[in-house]
Motif scaffolding. Structure first.
Motif, PDB file in Angstrom:
ATOM      1  N   CYS A 119       0.781  -1.314  -0.116  1.00  0.00           N
ATOM      2  CA  CYS A 119      -0.009   0.014   0.093  1.00  0.00           C
ATOM      3  C   CYS A 119       0.877   1.398   0.057  1.00  0.00           C
ATOM      4  O   CYS A 119       0.651   2.226  -0.625  1.00  0.00           O
ATOM      5  CB  CYS A 119      -1.020   0.033   1.167  1.00  0.00           C
ATOM      6  SG  CYS A 119      -2.211  -1.175   0.949  1.00  0.00           S
ATOM      7  N   ALA A 123       0.960   4.169  -3.002  1.00  0.00           N
ATOM      8  CA  ALA A 123       0.812   5.531  -2.514  1.00  0.00           C
ATOM      9  C   ALA A 123       1.720   6.355  -3.110  1.00  0.00           C
ATOM     10  O   ALA A 123       1.656   7.639  -3.616  1.00  0.00           O
ATOM     11  CB  ALA A 123       0.648   5.630  -1.141  1.00  0.00           C
ATOM     12  N   ASP A 128       1.644   6.766  -6.882  1.00  0.00           N
ATOM     13  CA  ASP A 128       0.541   7.805  -7.362  1.00  0.00           C
ATOM     14  C   ASP A 128       0.891   9.219  -7.339  1.00  0.00           C
ATOM     15  O   ASP A 128       0.210   9.889  -7.883  1.00  0.00           O
ATOM     16  CB  ASP A 128      -0.745   7.458  -6.253  1.00  0.00           C
ATOM     17  CG  ASP A 128      -1.288   5.985  -6.619  1.00  0.00           C
ATOM     18  OD1 ASP A 128      -1.002   5.453  -7.692  1.00  0.00           O
ATOM     19  OD2 ASP A 128      -2.308   5.778  -5.596  1.00  0.00           O
ATOM     20  N   GLU A 157      -4.914   0.471   4.312  1.00  0.00           N
ATOM     21  CA  GLU A 157      -5.078   1.076   2.919  1.00  0.00           C
ATOM     22  C   GLU A 157      -4.394   2.230   2.409  1.00  0.00           C
ATOM     23  O   GLU A 157      -3.472   2.598   3.413  1.00  0.00           O
ATOM     24  CB  GLU A 157      -6.481   1.848   2.799  1.00  0.00           C
ATOM     25  CG  GLU A 157      -7.502   0.944   3.146  1.00  0.00           C
ATOM     26  CD  GLU A 157      -8.074  -0.185   2.119  1.00  0.00           C
ATOM     27  OE1 GLU A 157      -7.619  -0.050   0.795  1.00  0.00           O
ATOM     28  OE2 GLU A 157      -8.743  -1.396   2.510  1.00  0.00           O
ATOM     29  N   LYS A 158      -3.922   2.385   1.296  1.00  0.00           N
ATOM     30  CA  LYS A 158      -2.976   3.275   0.759  1.00  0.00           C
ATOM     31  C   LYS A 158      -3.480   4.817   1.364  1.00  0.00           C
ATOM     32  O   LYS A 158      -2.522   5.743   1.294  1.00  0.00           O
ATOM     33  CB  LYS A 158      -2.677   3.342  -0.601  1.00  0.00           C
ATOM     34  CG  LYS A 158      -3.894   3.547  -1.508  1.00  0.00           C
ATOM     35  CD  LYS A 158      -3.183   3.689  -2.961  1.00  0.00           C
ATOM     36  CE  LYS A 158      -4.369   3.961  -4.058  1.00  0.00           C
ATOM     37  NZ  LYS A 158      -4.007   3.842  -5.597  1.00  0.00           N
ATOM     38  N   SER A 159      -4.555   4.679   1.694  1.00  0.00           N
ATOM     39  CA  SER A 159      -5.117   6.000   2.086  1.00  0.00           C
ATOM     40  C   SER A 159      -5.123   6.336   3.845  1.00  0.00           C
ATOM     41  O   SER A 159      -5.544   7.280   4.556  1.00  0.00           O
ATOM     42  CB  SER A 159      -6.614   6.311   1.475  1.00  0.00           C
ATOM     43  OG  SER A 159      -7.376   5.340   2.089  1.00  0.00           O
ATOM     44  N   SER A 160      -4.568   5.182   4.473  1.00  0.00           N
ATOM     45  CA  SER A 160      -4.543   5.084   5.792  1.00  0.00           C
ATOM     46  C   SER A 160      -3.632   6.237   6.442  1.00  0.00           C
ATOM     47  O   SER A 160      -2.790   6.865   5.705  1.00  0.00           O
ATOM     48  CB  SER A 160      -3.732   3.782   6.329  1.00  0.00           C
ATOM     49  OG  SER A 160      -4.652   2.630   5.794  1.00  0.00           O
ATOM     50  N   PRO A 161      -4.052   6.868   7.577  1.00  0.00           N
ATOM     51  CA  PRO A 161      -3.516   8.098   8.092  1.00  0.00           C
ATOM     52  C   PRO A 161      -1.902   7.842   8.273  1.00  0.00           C
ATOM     53  O   PRO A 161      -1.191   8.823   7.564  1.00  0.00           O
ATOM     54  CB  PRO A 161      -4.136   8.458   9.387  1.00  0.00           C
ATOM     55  CG  PRO A 161      -5.504   7.878   8.965  1.00  0.00           C
ATOM     56  CD  PRO A 161      -5.498   6.754   8.300  1.00  0.00           C
ATOM     57  N   THR A 186      -0.311   7.943   4.465  1.00  0.00           N
ATOM     58  CA  THR A 186      -0.387   9.351   4.035  1.00  0.00           C
ATOM     59  C   THR A 186       0.574  10.238   4.843  1.00  0.00           C
ATOM     60  O   THR A 186       1.245  11.088   4.073  1.00  0.00           O
ATOM     61  CB  THR A 186      -1.681  10.175   4.063  1.00  0.00           C
ATOM     62  OG1 THR A 186      -2.181   9.977   5.282  1.00  0.00           O
ATOM     63  CG2 THR A 186      -2.850   9.057   3.125  1.00  0.00           C
ATOM     64  N   SER A 189       4.161  11.743   3.113  1.00  0.00           N
ATOM     65  CA  SER A 189       4.487  13.264   3.286  1.00  0.00           C
ATOM     66  C   SER A 189       5.750  13.612   3.474  1.00  0.00           C
ATOM     67  O   SER A 189       6.564  14.411   3.044  1.00  0.00           O
ATOM     68  CB  SER A 189       3.383  14.211   3.896  1.00  0.00           C
ATOM     69  OG  SER A 189       3.636  15.515   4.161  1.00  0.00           O
TER      70      SER A 189
END
Length: 302
Positions: free
Chosen positions: A20, A24, A27, A166-170, A173, A177
């Motif tokens: 994941c 991320a 992307d 998920e690749k959107s897990s806090p 992300t 960053s």
């Protein structure tokens, strides 16, 4: 660019977290170079490897060497393994520091009972799993990361059982960053590790040793090929590369592909032994002497 060390109990979702995170990163508009280094890359059997401390230590050494070779300011390396020993995580942190890049740890925090259940489910489905005895031993020896340790910091935490991955897990992300954020003299929330004089010298010494090893073994190989050509395919006995070196004795014709394979194996073995022993020879004559001795042993004439 960065080294991301993923750690957690066995069967805690580390490989999914690595995938994941990789997705991320890919992307992003900048399309960074991302590579996952994991145990499956080396085709090892988990139960055999973790059954003995020696084989487990060898696996860590192989992973560490691959990480060291892969680190650069243009790549993001994700280490997907147990990474359960704090001393080993410190070694990986040292590699990142020597490379002058960012470093962080992603911890998959799952209770032992859930890890145990997931391990059983994998086994029942015919997936990759641990034997019960090995699983319990790994659980017992796991050393949780502590953000107060510099080699465990910054620490990003996932709770796969409660929140999924998920690749959107806090945590993912936030991690993305951290390792991709542009920095300047005013940036305070991102730390790029700085190599010390000692680590720079060590890396230079290692690079010099590998260069000498590669050049020296190539010279010996070329000399053997030339001698066999002059002998019209006959045996090469008493071949002297230099008056200070042992002679090369080969009782049969050896093709270039076989010589290349032996040369590659010799360099690999020498590099592996240096993980727990003395470094490879940094001068050409010593490298040639070791390689000639190795060839003579391989051909049974030493």
């Amino acid at each position: 660019m960065a080294l991301v060390v993923i750690c957690g109990q066995p069967c805690s979702g580390k490989s999914k977290a690595a995938l994941c995170l990789s997705e991320a990163l890919k992307d992003l508009g900048s399309k960074p170079n991302v590579r996952i280094i994991d145990e499956t890359s080396f085709h090892v059997d988990r139960n055999q490897t973790y059954a003995e401390m020696t084989s487990e230590k060898n696996l860590r050494g192989v992973l560490r060497s691959e990480v060291d070779r892969s680190l650069s300011k243009d790549n993001i390396i994700i280490v997907d393994s147990l990474n359960s020993i704090k001393g080993y995580r410190y070694e990986l942190w040292c590699l990142a520091r020597a490379a002058g890049i960012r470093h962080c740890v992603l911890f998959c925090d799952v209770e032992e009972t859930h890890c145990r259940k997931w391990n059983t489910e994998r086994r029942e489905k015919g997936g990759i799993s641990y034997n019960d005895g090995i699983f319990e031993d790994l659980i017992r020896r796991f050393e949780r990361p502590d953000r107060r340790n510099r080699w465990d910091s910054p620490l990003f935490e996932l709770w796969p059982f409660k929140d999924g991955i998920e690749k959107s897990s806090p945590a993912i992300t936030d991690l993305v960053s951290y390792i991709t954020k542009k920095v300047d003299s005013k940036t305070r929330d991102v730390k790029i590790l700085q190599p010390t004089i000692a680590t720079q010298s060590a890396r230079f010494s290692e690079a010099n040793s590998l260069y000498e090893m590669d050049r020296a073994t190539q010279e010996v190989t070329s000399a053997i090929v030339e001698a066999q050509s002059l002998a019209m395919g006959g045996p090469v006995t008493g071949l002297s590369i230099s008056h200070d070196l042992p002679t090369v004795n080969i009782s049969r014709l050896v093709g270039l592909p076989e010589l290349r394979r032996l040369r590659k194996t010799f360099i690999k073995l020498t590099g592996q032994s240096s993980l727990s022993g003395p470094p490879p020879p940094s001068d050409a004559d010593s490298a040639k002497r070791m390689f000639i001795d190795y060839l003579n042993r391989e051909f049974g004439s030493g």
